[in-house]
Design a protein around this motif. Structure first.
Motif, short mmCIF file in Angstrom:
data_model
loop_
_atom_site.label_atom_id
_atom_site.label_comp_id
_atom_site.label_asym_id
_atom_site.label_seq_id
_atom_site.Cartn_x
_atom_site.Cartn_y
_atom_site.Cartn_z
N ALA A 15 14.10 -0.93 0.15
CA ALA A 15 15.30 -0.09 0.23
C ALA A 15 15.33 1.02 -0.82
CB ALA A 15 16.55 -0.96 0.10
N LEU A 16 14.67 0.80 -1.95
CA LEU A 16 14.65 1.81 -3.01
C LEU A 16 13.55 2.83 -2.75
CD1 LEU A 16 15.03 -0.56 -6.07
CD2 LEU A 16 16.79 0.87 -5.04
N PRO A 17 13.74 4.07 -3.22
CA PRO A 17 12.69 5.08 -3.06
C PRO A 17 11.44 4.70 -3.85
CG PRO A 17 14.77 6.11 -3.68
CD PRO A 17 14.95 4.64 -3.83
N VAL A 18 10.29 4.73 -3.19
CA VAL A 18 9.01 4.40 -3.82
C VAL A 18 7.99 5.49 -3.49
CG1 VAL A 18 7.12 2.75 -3.98
CG2 VAL A 18 9.45 1.93 -3.67
N LEU A 19 7.39 6.04 -4.53
CA LEU A 19 6.31 7.01 -4.38
C LEU A 19 5.05 6.40 -4.96
CD1 LEU A 19 8.14 10.18 -5.73
CD2 LEU A 19 7.72 9.61 -3.34
N LEU A 20 3.94 6.53 -4.27
CA LEU A 20 2.66 6.06 -4.79
C LEU A 20 1.86 7.30 -5.18
CD1 LEU A 20 1.77 3.30 -2.17
CD2 LEU A 20 2.91 3.05 -4.37
N LEU A 21 1.66 7.46 -6.50
CA LEU A 21 0.95 8.63 -7.01
C LEU A 21 -0.51 8.29 -7.24
CD1 LEU A 21 4.01 8.98 -8.06
CD2 LEU A 21 3.01 10.84 -9.32
N GLU A 22 -1.37 9.28 -7.00
CA GLU A 22 -2.78 9.07 -7.31
C GLU A 22 -2.93 9.02 -8.82
OE1 GLU A 22 -4.96 11.47 -8.78
OE2 GLU A 22 -3.52 13.06 -8.82
N GLY A 33 10.35 5.44 3.39
CA GLY A 33 11.44 6.16 4.04
C GLY A 33 12.55 6.58 3.09
N ALA A 34 12.91 5.70 2.15
CA ALA A 34 13.97 6.02 1.19
C ALA A 34 13.56 7.19 0.30
CB ALA A 34 14.30 4.79 0.34
N LEU A 38 15.26 10.91 0.12
CA LEU A 38 15.74 11.42 -1.16
C LEU A 38 15.17 12.79 -1.49
CD1 LEU A 38 17.30 10.92 -3.85
CD2 LEU A 38 15.21 9.85 -4.70
N PHE A 39 13.87 12.97 -1.26
CA PHE A 39 13.21 14.21 -1.64
C PHE A 39 13.05 15.19 -0.47
CE2 PHE A 39 11.69 11.15 -4.86
CZ PHE A 39 12.15 11.81 -5.98
N GLY A 40 13.56 14.84 0.69
CA GLY A 40 13.47 15.73 1.85
C GLY A 40 12.05 15.94 2.35
N LEU A 41 11.26 14.87 2.33
CA LEU A 41 9.86 14.95 2.73
C LEU A 41 9.70 14.64 4.21
CD1 LEU A 41 8.34 13.00 -0.28
CD2 LEU A 41 8.57 15.47 -0.02
N SER A 42 8.81 15.33 4.84
CA SER A 42 8.51 15.11 6.25
C SER A 42 7.73 13.82 6.43
CB SER A 42 7.71 16.28 6.80
OG SER A 42 7.23 15.97 8.08
N PRO A 43 8.11 12.99 7.39
CA PRO A 43 7.34 11.77 7.64
C PRO A 43 6.03 12.06 8.38
CG PRO A 43 9.17 11.91 9.16
CD PRO A 43 9.31 13.06 8.20
N ASP A 44 5.86 13.29 8.86
CA ASP A 44 4.68 13.66 9.63
C ASP A 44 3.44 13.91 8.79
OD1 ASP A 44 6.28 13.52 11.91
OD2 ASP A 44 6.82 15.63 11.77
N VAL A 45 3.60 14.04 7.46
CA VAL A 45 2.47 14.34 6.60
C VAL A 45 1.69 13.06 6.32
CG1 VAL A 45 1.76 15.25 4.36
CG2 VAL A 45 3.69 16.26 5.54
N VAL A 54 7.08 18.75 -4.45
CA VAL A 54 8.18 17.77 -4.41
C VAL A 54 9.11 17.92 -5.60
CG1 VAL A 54 8.75 15.30 -4.43
CG2 VAL A 54 6.80 16.13 -3.08
N PHE A 55 8.55 18.04 -6.81
CA PHE A 55 9.36 18.02 -8.03
C PHE A 55 9.54 19.38 -8.70
CE2 PHE A 55 7.15 13.80 -8.05
CZ PHE A 55 8.25 13.04 -7.69
N GLY A 56 8.66 20.31 -8.41
CA GLY A 56 8.64 21.58 -9.14
C GLY A 56 7.55 21.54 -10.19
N LEU A 57 7.20 22.71 -10.73
CA LEU A 57 6.06 22.82 -11.63
C LEU A 57 6.23 22.04 -12.94
CD1 LEU A 57 3.29 23.99 -12.14
CD2 LEU A 57 4.37 26.07 -13.02
N ALA A 58 7.33 22.26 -13.65
CA ALA A 58 7.50 21.60 -14.96
C ALA A 58 7.55 20.08 -14.85
CB ALA A 58 8.75 22.14 -15.66
N PRO A 59 8.34 19.50 -13.93
CA PRO A 59 8.33 18.04 -13.82
C PRO A 59 6.97 17.49 -13.38
CG PRO A 59 10.29 18.92 -12.80
CD PRO A 59 9.40 20.10 -13.12
#
Length: 72
Positions: A15-22, A33-34, A38-45, A54-59
């Protein structure tokens, strides 16, 4: 991703947003899905998402520096 016998993607059941980063943090390999909502990402990618998009350059740079520091 992990699947149950019924073929349900367990990653999507979180249920919580989870991102898997390389490893170096410049690419998000998967987002549940969460997190996509939250970040307005397309599920098609299927190839993932660039952290700068997703976050912008500085973050994104901050994330990369942090992850690179963990490997020391």
């Amino acid at each position: 991703m992990s699947e149950t016998r019924a073929g349900i993607d367990v990653f999507e059941l979180i249920a919580l947003p989870v991102l898997l980063l390389e490893e170096h943090g410049s690419w998000i390999g998967a987002a549940n899905g969460a997190a996509r909502a939250l970040f307005g990402l397309s599920p098609d990618v299927e190839d993932g998402y660039d952290t700068v998009d997703v976050f912008g350059l500085a973050p994104a740079r901050s994330i990369r520096r942090h992850l690179e520091g963990l490997g020391r």
